[in-house]
Design an enzyme around this catalytic site. Sequence first.
Site, PDB file in Angstrom:
ATOM      1  N   PHE A   1       0.827  -1.215   0.000  1.00  0.00           N
ATOM      2  CA  PHE A   1       0.000   0.000   0.000  1.00  0.00           C
ATOM      3  C   PHE A   1       0.862   1.266   0.000  1.00  0.00           C
ATOM      4  CE2 PHE A   1      -4.128  -1.774   0.719  1.00  0.00           C
ATOM      5  CZ  PHE A   1      -4.000  -2.850   1.572  1.00  0.00           C
TER       6      PHE A   1
ATOM      7  N   SER B   1      -5.147   1.574  -9.009  1.00  0.00           N
ATOM      8  CA  SER B   1      -6.260   2.530  -8.976  1.00  0.00           C
ATOM      9  C   SER B   1      -6.942   2.598 -10.334  1.00  0.00           C
ATOM     10  CB  SER B   1      -5.718   3.930  -8.606  1.00  0.00           C
ATOM     11  OG  SER B   1      -6.702   4.908  -8.815  1.00  0.00           O
TER      12      SER B   1
ATOM     13  N   TYR C   1       0.567  11.012 -10.033  1.00  0.00           N
ATOM     14  CA  TYR C   1       0.105   9.940  -9.138  1.00  0.00           C
ATOM     15  C   TYR C   1      -0.427   8.771  -9.970  1.00  0.00           C
ATOM     16  CZ  TYR C   1      -3.286   7.190  -6.593  1.00  0.00           C
ATOM     17  OH  TYR C   1      -4.000   6.138  -6.088  1.00  0.00           O
TER      18      TYR C   1
ATOM     19  N   LYS D   1       1.055   4.679 -10.745  1.00  0.00           N
ATOM     20  CA  LYS D   1       0.296   3.417 -10.639  1.00  0.00           C
ATOM     21  C   LYS D   1       0.453   2.606 -11.932  1.00  0.00           C
ATOM     22  CE  LYS D   1      -1.259   3.846  -6.475  1.00  0.00           C
ATOM     23  NZ  LYS D   1      -0.684   2.967  -5.426  1.00  0.00           N
TER      24      LYS D   1
ATOM     25  N   ARG E   1     -18.919   8.647  -9.771  1.00  0.00           N
ATOM     26  CA  ARG E   1     -17.850   7.762  -9.322  1.00  0.00           C
ATOM     27  C   ARG E   1     -18.445   6.483  -8.752  1.00  0.00           C
ATOM     28  NH1 ARG E   1     -15.637  11.171 -11.648  1.00  0.00           N
ATOM     29  NH2 ARG E   1     -13.747  12.374 -11.128  1.00  0.00           N
TER      30      ARG E   1
END
Length: 342
Positions: free
Chosen positions: A82, A126, A151, A155, A233
């Site tokens: 994580f 993600s 970011y 990923k 979302r």
Amino acid sequence: MPSILVTGGAGYIGSHTVVELFRADYKPVIIDNFSNSEKSVLKGIEAITGETISLYAGDCNDEQFVKHVFESEPEITGCIHFAAYKAVGESVEKPVQYYKNNINSLLELLSAMLKFNIKNLVFSSSCTVYGQPDDLPVTESSPVKKAESPYGNTKQICEEIIKDTVDATGKIKAVSLRYFNPVGAHPTSQIGELPIGTPNNLIPFLTQTVAGIREELIIFGDDYNTPDGTCVRDYIHVVDLAKAHVKALDYLEKEKNDSVYQVFNVGTGNGHTVLDVIKTFELATGEKVKYRIGIRRPGDIEKVWANADKIYEELNWKAERTLKQALYDAWNWQKVLKSRGK
Ligand code: WQD
């Protein structure tokens, strides 16, 4: 019971996953540098599980530290990674820190896994990797688009590093879990999201507004091509998300093939607009949310929600908690934080 190294295990999703690991008779071993979490989280996990936690306070970027952990914990059979910086906006301002931290920490972990012959890896990815999908709901075979932020790019790059390592070495079995929007808190209100400073994400900003910590919630745009003009979302309860990690680990532990790489969407399969979230929060809690419509936030995509069939078919996992439950749990957690003066 198998020991599982959980990097970032004192974080929001990490801590909820540690609880579920204990419940599934794994022995979690936490690495955390507390750059985006607090030691109080460990007390919350222990209050829920009654278990004592093995914690190594340090940084995954520190090769000697990671080596020390593996040497001290010979029972480790797998890792859940994580530990990463995760604020989209901040990554635009500080790209070097994001690339260095998020990619190097994975490289150090993979090197140590190969050195100590640890085979199983679950990676925290993600839905950001999809950008704005052309077709919805988005499946794992939907194209990975140019990331909207450093970011999101970290990923994508990390997923590629893992796949290359699996293919090249034949010594790693890995799963990347593409999270949609994690929300909520543990129903016991012992652990939950601990945003440091001004929250980036919708739910903590909403609950802090209702708690009187923030003046008002600003909805970033209501002129999108969606049912009510606000973005859509796929909000997934953090406990459901945590359980998906255990299922992924179970799958890897049983997998006989020493070289496997799988990607799974982890979402509910349902999309909600921001206004839906506000209405559902008010229904769940009886509280009123003070908000106004503001301008769009740069980098926001219009709408995304998951096709989560693959993880159900292959890991027998599906989301069980509703958005209403998640918002109820988030509000109860916010009230606990307020009682602690946070
Ligand atoms: C959700 C919706 C905003 C705040 C990001 C990352 C993702 C994951 C979760 C790390 C959007 C709207 C928000 C506010 C608002 N990060 N909003 N007012 O951007 O979908 O996802 O965070 O794991 O990888 O990409 O989440 O909660 O910031 O926004 O109107 O004050 O709420 O515009 O539509 P996002 P979010």
